[in-house]
Design a protein around this motif. Structure first.
Motif, PDB file in Angstrom:
ATOM      1  N   GLU A  40      47.895  57.245   4.425  1.00 18.93           N
ATOM      2  CA  GLU A  40      49.345  57.279   4.218  1.00 18.93           C
ATOM      3  C   GLU A  40      49.903  58.691   4.419  1.00 18.93           C
ATOM      4  O   GLU A  40      49.352  59.670   3.905  1.00 18.93           O
ATOM      5  CB  GLU A  40      49.682  56.811   2.800  1.00 18.93           C
ATOM      6  CG  GLU A  40      49.092  55.463   2.431  1.00 18.93           C
ATOM      7  CD  GLU A  40      50.068  54.326   2.596  1.00 18.93           C
ATOM      8  OE1 GLU A  40      51.259  54.575   2.846  1.00 18.93           O
ATOM      9  OE2 GLU A  40      49.622  53.160   2.466  1.00 18.93           O
ATOM     10  N   LEU A  41      51.015  58.759   5.140  1.00 20.23           N
ATOM     11  CA  LEU A  41      51.690  60.030   5.414  1.00 20.23           C
ATOM     12  C   LEU A  41      53.104  59.968   4.842  1.00 20.23           C
ATOM     13  O   LEU A  41      53.905  59.115   5.233  1.00 20.23           O
ATOM     14  CB  LEU A  41      51.740  60.270   6.926  1.00 20.23           C
ATOM     15  CG  LEU A  41      52.372  61.570   7.411  1.00 20.23           C
ATOM     16  CD1 LEU A  41      51.487  62.764   7.064  1.00 20.23           C
ATOM     17  CD2 LEU A  41      52.623  61.515   8.918  1.00 20.23           C
ATOM     18  N   THR A  42      53.408  60.858   3.891  1.00 21.31           N
ATOM     19  CA  THR A  42      54.757  60.973   3.339  1.00 21.31           C
ATOM     20  C   THR A  42      55.137  62.448   3.268  1.00 21.31           C
ATOM     21  O   THR A  42      54.308  63.330   3.505  1.00 21.31           O
ATOM     22  CB  THR A  42      54.848  60.359   1.924  1.00 21.31           C
ATOM     23  OG1 THR A  42      53.868  60.976   1.069  1.00 21.31           O
ATOM     24  CG2 THR A  42      54.619  58.856   1.940  1.00 21.31           C
ATOM     25  N   ARG A  43      56.400  62.698   2.935  1.00 20.57           N
ATOM     26  CA  ARG A  43      56.858  64.077   2.758  1.00 20.57           C
ATOM     27  C   ARG A  43      56.065  64.747   1.643  1.00 20.57           C
ATOM     28  O   ARG A  43      55.695  64.103   0.667  1.00 20.57           O
ATOM     29  CB  ARG A  43      58.351  64.089   2.432  1.00 20.57           C
ATOM     30  CG  ARG A  43      58.924  65.481   2.146  1.00 20.57           C
ATOM     31  CD  ARG A  43      60.378  65.412   1.730  1.00 20.57           C
ATOM     32  NE  ARG A  43      61.235  65.138   2.871  1.00 20.57           N
ATOM     33  CZ  ARG A  43      61.747  66.069   3.679  1.00 20.57           C
ATOM     34  NH1 ARG A  43      61.439  67.350   3.479  1.00 20.57           N
ATOM     35  NH2 ARG A  43      62.523  65.734   4.683  1.00 20.57           N
ATOM     36  N   LYS A  44      55.806  66.028   1.773  1.00 23.52           N
ATOM     37  CA  LYS A  44      55.086  66.773   0.748  1.00 23.52           C
ATOM     38  C   LYS A  44      55.776  66.597  -0.607  1.00 23.52           C
ATOM     39  O   LYS A  44      56.985  66.777  -0.722  1.00 23.52           O
ATOM     40  CB  LYS A  44      55.025  68.260   1.114  1.00 23.52           C
ATOM     41  CG  LYS A  44      54.155  69.097   0.185  1.00 23.52           C
ATOM     42  CD  LYS A  44      52.682  68.764   0.352  1.00 23.52           C
ATOM     43  CE  LYS A  44      51.794  69.652  -0.494  1.00 23.52           C
ATOM     44  NZ  LYS A  44      50.355  69.312  -0.330  1.00 23.52           N
ATOM     45  N   GLY A  45      55.007  66.228  -1.610  1.00 24.32           N
ATOM     46  CA  GLY A  45      55.550  65.998  -2.943  1.00 24.32           C
ATOM     47  C   GLY A  45      55.956  64.568  -3.204  1.00 24.32           C
ATOM     48  O   GLY A  45      56.184  64.181  -4.357  1.00 24.32           O
ATOM     49  N   SER A  46      56.046  63.765  -2.137  1.00 23.17           N
ATOM     50  CA  SER A  46      56.410  62.351  -2.300  1.00 23.17           C
ATOM     51  C   SER A  46      55.130  61.530  -2.447  1.00 23.17           C
ATOM     52  O   SER A  46      54.525  61.107  -1.468  1.00 23.17           O
ATOM     53  CB  SER A  46      57.227  61.869  -1.102  1.00 23.17           C
ATOM     54  OG  SER A  46      58.489  62.497  -1.066  1.00 23.17           O
ATOM     55  N   ASN A  47      54.727  61.347  -3.694  1.00 25.23           N
ATOM     56  CA  ASN A  47      53.560  60.525  -3.992  1.00 25.23           C
ATOM     57  C   ASN A  47      53.870  59.699  -5.236  1.00 25.23           C
ATOM     58  O   ASN A  47      54.933  59.835  -5.846  1.00 25.23           O
ATOM     59  CB  ASN A  47      52.305  61.391  -4.167  1.00 25.23           C
ATOM     60  CG  ASN A  47      52.470  62.462  -5.223  1.00 25.23           C
ATOM     61  OD1 ASN A  47      52.976  62.207  -6.320  1.00 25.23           O
ATOM     62  ND2 ASN A  47      52.052  63.692  -4.914  1.00 25.23           N
ATOM     63  N   LYS A  48      52.948  58.840  -5.615  1.00 21.90           N
ATOM     64  CA  LYS A  48      53.222  57.955  -6.746  1.00 21.90           C
ATOM     65  C   LYS A  48      53.425  58.723  -8.047  1.00 21.90           C
ATOM     66  O   LYS A  48      54.238  58.336  -8.884  1.00 21.90           O
ATOM     67  CB  LYS A  48      52.088  56.938  -6.898  1.00 21.90           C
ATOM     68  CG  LYS A  48      52.025  55.897  -5.788  1.00 21.90           C
ATOM     69  CD  LYS A  48      50.983  54.829  -6.095  1.00 21.90           C
ATOM     70  CE  LYS A  48      50.889  53.785  -4.997  1.00 21.90           C
ATOM     71  NZ  LYS A  48      49.953  52.694  -5.326  1.00 21.90           N
ATOM     72  N   LEU A  66      58.110  52.448  -4.168  1.00 20.39           N
ATOM     73  CA  LEU A  66      57.696  51.925  -2.869  1.00 20.39           C
ATOM     74  C   LEU A  66      57.192  53.046  -1.962  1.00 20.39           C
ATOM     75  O   LEU A  66      57.364  54.239  -2.264  1.00 20.39           O
ATOM     76  CB  LEU A  66      58.886  51.236  -2.186  1.00 20.39           C
ATOM     77  CG  LEU A  66      59.505  50.028  -2.904  1.00 20.39           C
ATOM     78  CD1 LEU A  66      60.802  49.623  -2.212  1.00 20.39           C
ATOM     79  CD2 LEU A  66      58.529  48.856  -2.939  1.00 20.39           C
ATOM     80  N   SER A  67      56.613  52.649  -0.844  1.00 18.73           N
ATOM     81  CA  SER A  67      56.224  53.576   0.226  1.00 18.73           C
ATOM     82  C   SER A  67      55.393  54.744  -0.283  1.00 18.73           C
ATOM     83  O   SER A  67      55.585  55.891   0.097  1.00 18.73           O
ATOM     84  CB  SER A  67      57.469  54.078   0.966  1.00 18.73           C
ATOM     85  OG  SER A  67      58.133  53.009   1.599  1.00 18.73           O
ATOM     86  N   ASN A  68      54.474  54.416  -1.204  1.00 17.52           N
ATOM     87  CA  ASN A  68      53.539  55.407  -1.711  1.00 17.52           C
ATOM     88  C   ASN A  68      54.225  56.554  -2.443  1.00 17.52           C
ATOM     89  O   ASN A  68      53.706  57.668  -2.512  1.00 17.52           O
ATOM     90  CB  ASN A  68      52.654  55.949  -0.580  1.00 17.52           C
ATOM     91  CG  ASN A  68      51.266  56.296  -1.072  1.00 17.52           C
ATOM     92  OD1 ASN A  68      50.675  55.540  -1.839  1.00 17.52           O
ATOM     93  ND2 ASN A  68      50.742  57.416  -0.639  1.00 17.52           N
ATOM     94  N   GLY A  69      55.411  56.294  -2.975  1.00 12.86           N
ATOM     95  CA  GLY A  69      56.110  57.307  -3.761  1.00 12.86           C
ATOM     96  C   GLY A  69      57.274  57.957  -3.060  1.00 12.86           C
ATOM     97  O   GLY A  69      57.860  58.902  -3.589  1.00 12.86           O
ATOM     98  N   SER A  70      57.672  57.454  -1.894  1.00 10.71           N
ATOM     99  CA  SER A  70      58.824  58.044  -1.205  1.00 10.71           C
ATOM    100  C   SER A  70      60.105  57.270  -1.446  1.00 10.71           C
ATOM    101  O   SER A  70      61.162  57.675  -0.959  1.00 10.71           O
ATOM    102  CB  SER A  70      58.560  58.158   0.303  1.00 10.71           C
ATOM    103  OG  SER A  70      58.436  56.887   0.887  1.00 10.71           O
ATOM    104  N   ALA A  71      60.042  56.175  -2.213  1.00 12.13           N
ATOM    105  CA  ALA A  71      61.257  55.398  -2.480  1.00 12.13           C
ATOM    106  C   ALA A  71      61.179  54.756  -3.850  1.00 12.13           C
ATOM    107  O   ALA A  71      60.103  54.414  -4.352  1.00 12.13           O
ATOM    108  CB  ALA A  71      61.446  54.322  -1.411  1.00 12.13           C
TER     109      ALA A  71
END
Length: 269
Positions: free
Chosen positions: A186-194, A68-73
């Motif tokens: 989309e903005l996520t933590r660095k390294g958090s991607n699909k 989920l969430s573009n790779g953050s969950a």
């Protein structure tokens, strides 16, 4: 023993598995059922957060945790629990206040657990929330509660391109800033991607990374397509995905995921 034992298939959701007509094409439903009954492991990797994907968690035979969430969950809907989650650093709130001053047209959604907060919502925002069937609270950036799993920046494409450049030039080592379509950044933590979360899922399930297949239509899918033994994309994919080198199949509405399963059936005959 099934023909698809040990094979992991990961599909993007919107415009790959789930069409613009707000349904999963029947061909995809049938093909995924066939794949899972043959021993395959199927899941979704989506930019949607938990509250916006949860209504669709039973739409096909998903038998693994969902990205989920573009790779953050990573959430296990069968067990009803979060497996793994990352969050944006708390400084994101201050950084986005700076972005809002520099680019006054920008609007965004911030995801705090199952709550959605919006800043300066625009037509993109309301369309996005409407498609997901979700509501959000409009509050000043400084009053949005932390932590955030992700933020979706929303405006016309030219504004988002400026926003992406602005953020990457200043904080490229802090954030992933990647398009999920022309009007959603989309903005996520660095390294958090699909891609990173596909790697985590493979380790979590104890599967062979050489038997992972991914399909997706947009730029935010490229990190997971890079992990795929054969990277697949629907005909409606973004030019960046086609230019990157994905194997382009039929469109989402024609049953792209079903065509992926057909390809796998030939490989694992």
């Amino acid at each position: 023993m099934g023909k698809f034992d040990g094979v992991l298939l990961v599909s993007d959701f919107d415009d790959t598995l789930y069409g613009p007509d707000l349904r999963v094409p029947p061909a995809n439903v049938e093909a995924i059922d066939y794949f899972v009954k043959g021993g395959g492991t199927f899941t979704v990797a989506t930019g949607r957060a938990h509250p916006t994907f949860a209504p669709h968690a039973q739409c096909v035979a998903i038998n693994a945790p969902v990205i989920l969430s573009n790779g953050s969950a990573l959430y296990d809907f069968r067990a009803g629990r979060m497996v793994y989650e990352t969050f944006l650093p708390d400084r994101a709130r201050e950084d986005l206040q700076q972005v809002a001053r520099a680019i006054p047209e920008i609007g965004f959604e911030a995801y705090h657990h199952d709550d959605i907060y919006v800043y300066q919502p625009n037509a993109v925002t309301w369309n996005h929330l409407g498609r997901a069937g979700m509501e959000a609270a409009e509050v000043p950036i400084g009053q949005m509660p932390l932590p955030w799993s992700k933020v979706i920046l929303q405006q016309k494409n030219d504004v988002l391109l400026r926003t992406q450049q602005y953020m990457l030039e200043r904080w490229g080592d802090v954030y992933e800033v990647i398009f999920s379509n022309l009007v959603l950044l989309e903005l996520t933590r660095k390294g958090s991607n699909k891609g990173g979360m596909v790697d985590y899922l493979v380790r979590y399930l104890g599967m062979d990374p050489q038997k992972v297949y991914c399909v997706g239509d947009n730029q935010n899918d490229i990190p997971m397509l890079a992990r795929s033994a054969i990277p697949f994309a629907p005909a409606n994919c973004a030019p960046e995905v086609k230019d990157w080198g994905a194997r382009v199949l039929c469109s989402c509405q024609e049953g792209c995921v079903a065509q992926v399963v057909e390809e796998l059936a030939r490989i694992y005959a």
